[in-house]
Design an enzyme around this catalytic site. Structure first.
Site, PDB file in Angstrom:
ATOM      1  N   CYS A  35      -3.130  -3.198   7.065  1.00  0.00           N
ATOM      2  CA  CYS A  35      -2.564  -3.778   8.614  1.00  0.00           C
ATOM      3  C   CYS A  35      -2.564  -2.417   9.600  1.00  0.00           C
ATOM      4  CB  CYS A  35      -0.928  -4.169   8.917  1.00  0.00           C
ATOM      5  SG  CYS A  35      -0.051  -2.571   8.292  1.00  0.00           S
ATOM      6  N   LEU A  40      21.715 -28.688  -1.432  1.00  0.00           N
ATOM      7  CA  LEU A  40      20.167 -27.972  -0.578  1.00  0.00           C
ATOM      8  C   LEU A  40      19.866 -27.070  -0.639  1.00  0.00           C
ATOM      9  CD1 LEU A  40      19.487 -30.785   2.265  1.00  0.00           C
ATOM     10  CD2 LEU A  40      18.562 -31.147   0.310  1.00  0.00           C
ATOM     11  N   GLU A  76       0.600  -1.179  -0.173  1.00  0.00           N
ATOM     12  CA  GLU A  76      -0.186   0.193   0.439  1.00  0.00           C
ATOM     13  C   GLU A  76       0.820   1.415  -0.076  1.00  0.00           C
ATOM     14  OE1 GLU A  76      -2.375  -3.018   3.235  1.00  0.00           O
ATOM     15  OE2 GLU A  76       0.013  -2.515   2.298  1.00  0.00           O
ATOM     16  N   SER A 135      20.182 -42.950  -7.426  1.00  0.00           N
ATOM     17  CA  SER A 135      19.476 -42.053  -7.745  1.00  0.00           C
ATOM     18  C   SER A 135      19.998 -40.651  -8.637  1.00  0.00           C
ATOM     19  CB  SER A 135      19.216 -41.503  -7.089  1.00  0.00           C
ATOM     20  OG  SER A 135      19.735 -40.965  -5.644  1.00  0.00           O
ATOM     21  N   GLU A 190      11.876 -32.436   0.416  1.00  0.00           N
ATOM     22  CA  GLU A 190      12.273 -33.391  -0.520  1.00  0.00           C
ATOM     23  C   GLU A 190      12.768 -35.311  -0.231  1.00  0.00           C
ATOM     24  OE1 GLU A 190      15.272 -31.754  -2.925  1.00  0.00           O
ATOM     25  OE2 GLU A 190      14.030 -30.202  -3.022  1.00  0.00           O
TER      26      GLU A 190
END
Length: 439
Positions: A151, A280, A128, A244, A368
């Site tokens: 707010c 990660l 805003e 993997s 994950e």
């Protein structure tokens, strides 16, 4: 369709702008509409002051986006169109504002946009304030469209209601109430007491979906959790020997990093660390400092001190049941924070962990894996959405791990249901997203 109505435009959230589209009655409109991949054949319109607004879900470069087709009445732009623009602005900051919500705002006066803005990061001006500053002297008598209730309390920044009342705005259109107990209707009430005309509920569903993590954290004290799986077509996440890397394509992995860039934390089990040694991190993504936090669930502190997820600059938390030992001391010396919980059936209690993470301002988590951690999170009803990256390969083998471990369900009536399913091609793979519905 109302007399004089015409198709005005389409908000493309990925680009944050309004793109012109063919006129409704033009020759190319049907071909254009047929190219949008997820338009339902008979959409049910939302009405607003005589205008019709159609939510549209499309796919851009393999990433789902949500926009709106709207109709103007007698050449005038409908309020929902301005709110759609505010939502598009808010989307620019996804992943950047935590623990605050994403919010967009547009100031309209005399039938034209005179100012717009969005909340960029926690501690910076709210949407805003940005919109009012850009509007300058044109705010008097104007209308403010904002995706979340302004707010009425002071935090890192002053209350937005003060600025709205000082600006001379005569009307405020709000998409959704703020679920934060500190606000939750108080901002709207104050504006109305001051004589400002306040309208609520314009594109409320779309606004609420934009802030699902904030909504859940405020109402439940738990973070919004997305489970992410990379698997073969037969549901395997590794071979029987544990290989993997990589099942899914580079395109899928780049998209997965974009998912990482949208959340506050990435959570994995220690078996994933031992098998894959992942960093990660959200590579190639611009993130606020200290995000995403890496959370390792390691009940017996088996994580190697040389693990790559312990070596980079992003903060790392380890959740364990081990309360003492030399490895704790060595990890602490490296700046790794260790959270200790009493064991539940020999495991880290995920619900208690999630509550602690929410208390620290973590409102969204990407789980994950591996299959055991994901199964445990689903069993504790902590997962809100699932994302499957499915590669067109078959691995097979009884000993090869699947996407979900655990004990499973004994009856089909207790199976986890998935709704709002979408399927997109990502390079050679499929990306399937769905909302989790618990029995």
């Amino acid at each position: 369709m109302e007399s004089g109505a015409q198709l005005i435009g389409r908000v493309n959230p990925a680009e944050g702008g309004v793109n012109p589209v063919p006129r409704l009655h033009s020759r190319g409109f049907r071909q254009y509409a047929s190219r949008l991949r997820h338009i339902p054949p008979r959409p049910v319109p939302t009405r607003w002051n005589g205008a019709r607004v159609h939510p549209v879900q499309t796919s851009l470069n393999g990433v789902h986006t949500r926009g709106f087709l709207w109709y103007g009445v007698n050449g005038h732009t409908a309020p929902a169109a301005y709110m759609a623009r505010a939502l598009a602005l808010a989307r620019r900051a996804i992943g950047q504002t935590s623990p605050n919500p994403v919010v967009g705002a547009v100031v309209v006066n005399g039938g034209r946009v005179v100012g717009e803005g969005y909340h960029r990061r926690a501690g910076l001006p709210h949407a805003e304030i940005e919109a009012l500053r850009k509007a300058g002297a044109h705010t008097h008598g104007g209308t403010l469209y904002v995706t979340l209730e302004p707010c009425n309390h002071a935090g890192r920044t002053p209350p937005c209601c003060d600025a709205i009342l000082t600006s001379g705005i005569s009307r405020v259109v709000v998409a959704a109430k703020d679920p934060n107990p500190i606000t939750n209707g108080r901002g709207i009430a104050r504006l109305r007491r001051a004589g400002v005309d306040v309208v609520t509920g314009v594109l409320a569903r779309e606004a609420a979906a934009l802030n699902e993590p904030f909504q859940k954290a405020m109402t439940t004290g738990l973070p919004f959790a997305v489970g992410k799986v990379g698997q073969s077509l037969d549901g395997k996440i590794a071979t029987a020997r544990g290989e993997s890397r990589w099942i899914t394509s580079p395109t899928s992995r780049r998209l997965a990093h974009r998912w990482r860039g949208r959340v506050d934390a990435i959570l994995v089990g220690v078996n994933t660390v031992l098998a894959d040694d992942p960093r990660l991190t959200a590579r190639g993504m611009s993130r606020q400092r200290g995000r995403p936090v890496r959370v390792i669930v390691d009940g017996h502190l088996r994580i190697p001190l040389r693990a790559r997820c312990l070596s980079s600059h992003s903060p790392t938390l380890i959740a364990t049941t081990v309360s003492s030992g030399s490895k704790r001391v060595r990890l602490a010396r490296r700046g790794i924070e260790i959270l200790t919980f009493p064991a539940t059936r020999g495991r880290v209690p995920l619900r208690r962990l999630f509550r602690e993470l929410a208390r620290r301002g973590i409102q969204s988590i990407l789980i994950e894996g591996g299959g055991e951690v994901l199964a445990s999170a689903v069993a504790e009803r902590l997962v809100d959405r699932l994302v499957f990256f499915i590669a067109p390969i078959l691995i097979g083998g009884r000993a090869a791990p699947g996407s979900f471990g655990g004990t499973g369900v004994s009856r089909l009536s207790r199976a986890i249901r998935l709704e709002e399913l979408t399927c997109t091609r990502v390079g050679p793979d499929l990306c399937v997203e769905a909302r989790v519905v618990y029995p």
